[in-house]
Motif scaffolding. Structure first.
Motif, short mmCIF file in Angstrom:
data_model
loop_
_atom_site.label_atom_id
_atom_site.label_comp_id
_atom_site.label_asym_id
_atom_site.label_seq_id
_atom_site.Cartn_x
_atom_site.Cartn_y
_atom_site.Cartn_z
N ARG A 152 1.11 -1.10 -0.16
CA ARG A 152 -0.12 -0.29 0.36
C ARG A 152 0.97 1.16 0.19
O ARG A 152 1.78 1.17 0.90
CB ARG A 152 -0.65 -0.41 1.39
N ALA A 153 0.65 1.93 -1.09
CA ALA A 153 1.19 3.58 -1.02
C ALA A 153 0.71 4.71 -0.32
O ALA A 153 -0.43 4.72 -1.58
CB ALA A 153 1.75 3.47 -2.02
N GLN A 154 1.32 5.10 0.03
CA GLN A 154 0.44 6.11 1.11
C GLN A 154 1.29 7.66 0.35
O GLN A 154 2.78 7.31 1.11
CB GLN A 154 -0.17 6.70 2.78
N THR A 155 1.18 8.84 0.06
CA THR A 155 2.08 10.00 0.07
C THR A 155 1.69 11.23 0.62
O THR A 155 0.29 11.62 0.67
CB THR A 155 2.61 10.27 -1.48
N GLY A 156 2.91 12.15 1.30
CA GLY A 156 2.46 13.23 2.15
C GLY A 156 1.93 14.05 0.46
O GLY A 156 2.81 13.43 -0.87
N VAL A 157 0.93 15.52 0.70
CA VAL A 157 0.86 15.77 -0.58
C VAL A 157 0.74 17.19 -0.27
O VAL A 157 0.98 17.70 0.88
CB VAL A 157 -0.31 15.69 -0.74
N PRO A 158 1.37 17.95 -0.96
CA PRO A 158 2.27 19.76 -1.05
C PRO A 158 1.43 19.66 -0.21
O PRO A 158 -0.45 20.00 -1.35
CB PRO A 158 2.70 19.82 -2.92
N GLY A 159 0.66 20.85 1.10
CA GLY A 159 -0.66 22.02 1.40
C GLY A 159 -0.72 21.73 1.66
O GLY A 159 -2.25 22.24 1.90
N ILE A 160 -1.28 19.93 1.93
CA ILE A 160 -1.35 19.15 3.26
C ILE A 160 -0.98 19.09 4.31
O ILE A 160 -0.22 18.09 3.76
CB ILE A 160 -2.44 17.95 2.28
N LYS A 161 -1.36 19.08 5.79
CA LYS A 161 -0.93 19.48 6.67
C LYS A 161 -1.34 17.85 7.31
O LYS A 161 -2.33 17.53 7.37
CB LYS A 161 -1.16 20.12 7.69
N ASP A 162 -0.23 17.31 7.25
CA ASP A 162 0.00 15.74 7.82
C ASP A 162 -1.63 14.92 7.48
O ASP A 162 -2.20 14.21 7.43
CB ASP A 162 -0.33 15.77 9.39
N ALA A 163 -0.94 14.52 5.98
CA ALA A 163 -1.77 13.43 5.05
C ALA A 163 -1.89 12.30 5.82
O ALA A 163 -0.80 11.82 6.43
CB ALA A 163 -1.04 13.95 3.55
N TYR A 164 -3.22 11.74 5.54
CA TYR A 164 -3.58 10.56 5.83
C TYR A 164 -2.38 9.36 5.85
O TYR A 164 -2.51 9.38 4.61
CB TYR A 164 -4.40 9.98 5.71
N GLY A 165 -1.84 8.67 6.36
CA GLY A 165 -0.72 7.47 6.31
C GLY A 165 0.44 7.84 6.06
O GLY A 165 0.89 6.85 5.60
N VAL A 166 1.00 8.83 5.97
CA VAL A 166 2.08 9.22 6.71
C VAL A 166 2.47 9.30 7.73
O VAL A 166 1.74 9.77 8.86
CB VAL A 166 2.44 10.47 5.80
N GLY A 167 3.43 8.27 8.10
CA GLY A 167 3.81 7.67 9.62
C GLY A 167 5.31 8.58 9.97
O GLY A 167 5.71 9.11 8.75
N THR A 184 -5.29 17.26 11.87
CA THR A 184 -4.69 17.33 10.29
C THR A 184 -5.34 18.39 9.33
O THR A 184 -6.33 18.55 9.45
CB THR A 184 -4.67 15.97 10.27
N GLY A 185 -4.75 18.19 7.92
CA GLY A 185 -5.24 18.56 6.98
C GLY A 185 -6.23 17.94 6.10
O GLY A 185 -5.11 16.93 5.99
N TRP A 186 -7.21 19.02 5.22
CA TRP A 186 -7.15 17.98 4.03
C TRP A 186 -7.72 19.22 2.82
O TRP A 186 -8.22 20.32 3.02
CB TRP A 186 -8.39 16.68 4.34
N ASP A 187 -7.58 18.28 1.51
CA ASP A 187 -7.42 19.18 0.56
C ASP A 187 -7.69 18.14 -1.02
O ASP A 187 -6.69 18.02 -0.72
CB ASP A 187 -6.45 20.52 -0.03
N THR A 188 -8.71 18.21 -1.37
CA THR A 188 -9.68 17.17 -2.14
C THR A 188 -9.12 17.58 -3.30
O THR A 188 -7.88 16.64 -3.92
CB THR A 188 -10.40 17.02 -2.49
N ARG A 189 -8.58 18.67 -3.85
CA ARG A 189 -8.11 18.75 -5.24
C ARG A 189 -6.43 18.46 -5.02
O ARG A 189 -6.21 18.41 -5.97
CB ARG A 189 -8.27 20.38 -5.76
N LYS A 190 -5.96 19.05 -4.00
CA LYS A 190 -5.16 18.55 -4.34
C LYS A 190 -4.40 17.30 -4.33
O LYS A 190 -3.36 16.72 -4.79
CB LYS A 190 -3.87 19.13 -2.67
N ALA A 191 -5.09 16.64 -2.84
CA ALA A 191 -5.05 15.20 -3.38
C ALA A 191 -5.11 14.50 -4.33
O ALA A 191 -4.24 13.90 -5.19
CB ALA A 191 -5.50 14.79 -2.73
#
Ligand SMILES: O=C(O)C(=O)C[C@H](O)[C@H](O)CO
Ligand SMILES: [Mg+2]
Length: 407
Positions: A152-167, A184-191
């Protein structure tokens, strides 16, 4: 098996925190055989402790532990208040402890009681993550080097604080980490713009020999989920998980009409009713309900049987908040269940593994059950007592303007 009377003489809840909290039920009998079940509900542990101690254990004393089906029905129907994560975890803990007792009495590993082996070993997937695409690509490479067939691959996303799944740590990702929920933060467009680029890079770097998975963690609307599924099609994912919340099972129709990326759902499901429409309408490919979440072996096998009629395969949840007791039991289930898909495997810390001695083993991307009678997982109570409960919450998520979102 003897038909002489047999009784449950005691049942105790053991709470321990060897790096994270676990709630374990130990049921003892008048014949000296005991069973162990997991009742951990991440971030809400004490609710299940009380449910068990105040409302379940008093009813269990004196019951015949061999009647696990009747006891399951007693606890489910008898409470009048059905379903829900607290109730179903308490029922699961009892159910697993009773199956453990029965298998120990039979002198057999649990999978034998379910119907024996359907496979030699259980394919698992591990969690690779990084703060950006480059780091995540490296992390996937490390899992490939460890022999994993599925990642399973999860990545931090520029502009999202503590994206889900990044340990914070490799191999031991643990989201429940603060005495009060961290934000934590979320932004659907950025993701939506970034995640497909991760999978493009992964396929470019490692080819198509490994299974790749991704967890949307309930963040996208059905339309956005369909967009993500479509964008990921060229990278041939094993599954896209929890891409939209599933309370409204109908929502998956829209996603399904627009993408052939396989869909997985169900780690927060408690009963067959949560999954019924998704399965019967073939709106998903994998059902992620697991032993501790969905009422133990007795209920999970009903879900798996329904799923098998619609070519939906299993993919049991296996994050670190599911104790080694759940992992061990799930592996017996996976070894038997005809419509097995994959098993999630997030490694526990060495401290946790020491508190819960177990006989399952990892080799080249597969987990193997042992042949110890029962489910093969025990608890070292003396060691467990050295790690007292520590309040720990899962994070919450907010959009940039402060709106609450789904973590
Ligand atoms: O393992 C997964 O797929 C998860 O989504 C992990 C969950 O966030 C975790 O189990 C919450 O306690
Ligand atoms: Mg998940």
């Amino acid at each position: 098996m003897s038909t002489a009377p047999m009784k449950i003489t005691s049942a105790r809840v053991i709470v321990t925190c060897p790096g994270r909290n676990f709630v374990t039920l130990k049921i003892e009998t008048d014949q000296g055989v005991y069973g162990i079940g997991d009742a951990t509900l991440n971030g809400r542990e004490k609710a299940v402790v009380s449910y068990l101690e105040d409302h379940v254990i008093p009813c269990l004393i004196g019951m015949d532990p061999r009647n696990s089906e009747d006891i399951w029905q007693y606890l489910y129907r008898g409470a009048y208040w059905r379903r829900g994560p607290v109730t179903m975890r308490a029922i699961a803990a009892v159910d697993v402890a009773l199956w453990d007792i029965k298998a120990k009495m039979a002198g057999m590993p649990l999978y034998q009681l379910l119907g024996g082996r359907s496979r030699d070993g259980v394919m698992v997937y591990g969690h690779a993550n990084g703060s950006d695409i480059a780091e995540t690509v490296d992390a996937v490479g490390q899992y490939i080097d460890l022999g994993y067939k599925a990642i399973r691959a999860q990545t931090g996303v520029p502009g999202i604080k503590d994206a889900y799944g990044v340990g914070r740590g490799k191999l031991f990702y643990e989201p429940a980490d603060a005495a009060l929920p961290s934000v934590t933060g979320w932004d659907t467009r950025k993701a939506l713009n970034y995640v497909p680029k991760l999978f493009e890079k992964l396929r470019e770097t490692y080819g198509f020999d490994h299974h790749l998975l991704h967890d949307g963690h309930h963040r996208y609307s059905p339309t956005e989920a369909a967009q993500l599924g479509k964008a990921l099609e060229p990278y041939s994912l094993f599954w896209l998980e929890d891409v939209t919340p599933a309370e409204n099972q109908e929502a998956f129709k829209l996603i399904r009409q627009h993408t052939t990326t396989p869909l997985a759902v169900g780690e927060i499901f408690n009963t067959i009713w949560d999954a019924k429409d998704l399965i019967q309408n073939q709106l998903i490919d994998y059902i992620r309900a697991t032993i501790v979440g969905a009422g133990g072996i007795t209920h999970l096998r009903r879900i798996a049987d329904l799923a098998s009629m619609y070519q939906v395969r299993t993919g049991c949840h296996g994050a670190t908040d599911l104790s080694p007791v759940t992992m061990g039991t799930a592996l017996h289930f996976d070894t038997w269940v005809p419509n097995f898909g994959i098993q999630e495997y997030m490694r526990h810390t060495p401290e946790t593994d020491e508190v819960f001695p177990h006989d399952y083993t990892f080799d080249k991307g597969m987990l193997y059950v042992g042949d110890t009678p029962g489910h093969g997982v025990d608890i070292d109570e003396t060691l467990a007592a050295k790690y007292p409960y520590k309040p720990a919450y899962l994070p919450v998520a907010r959009l940039e303007d402060g709106t609450m979102w789904n973590w």
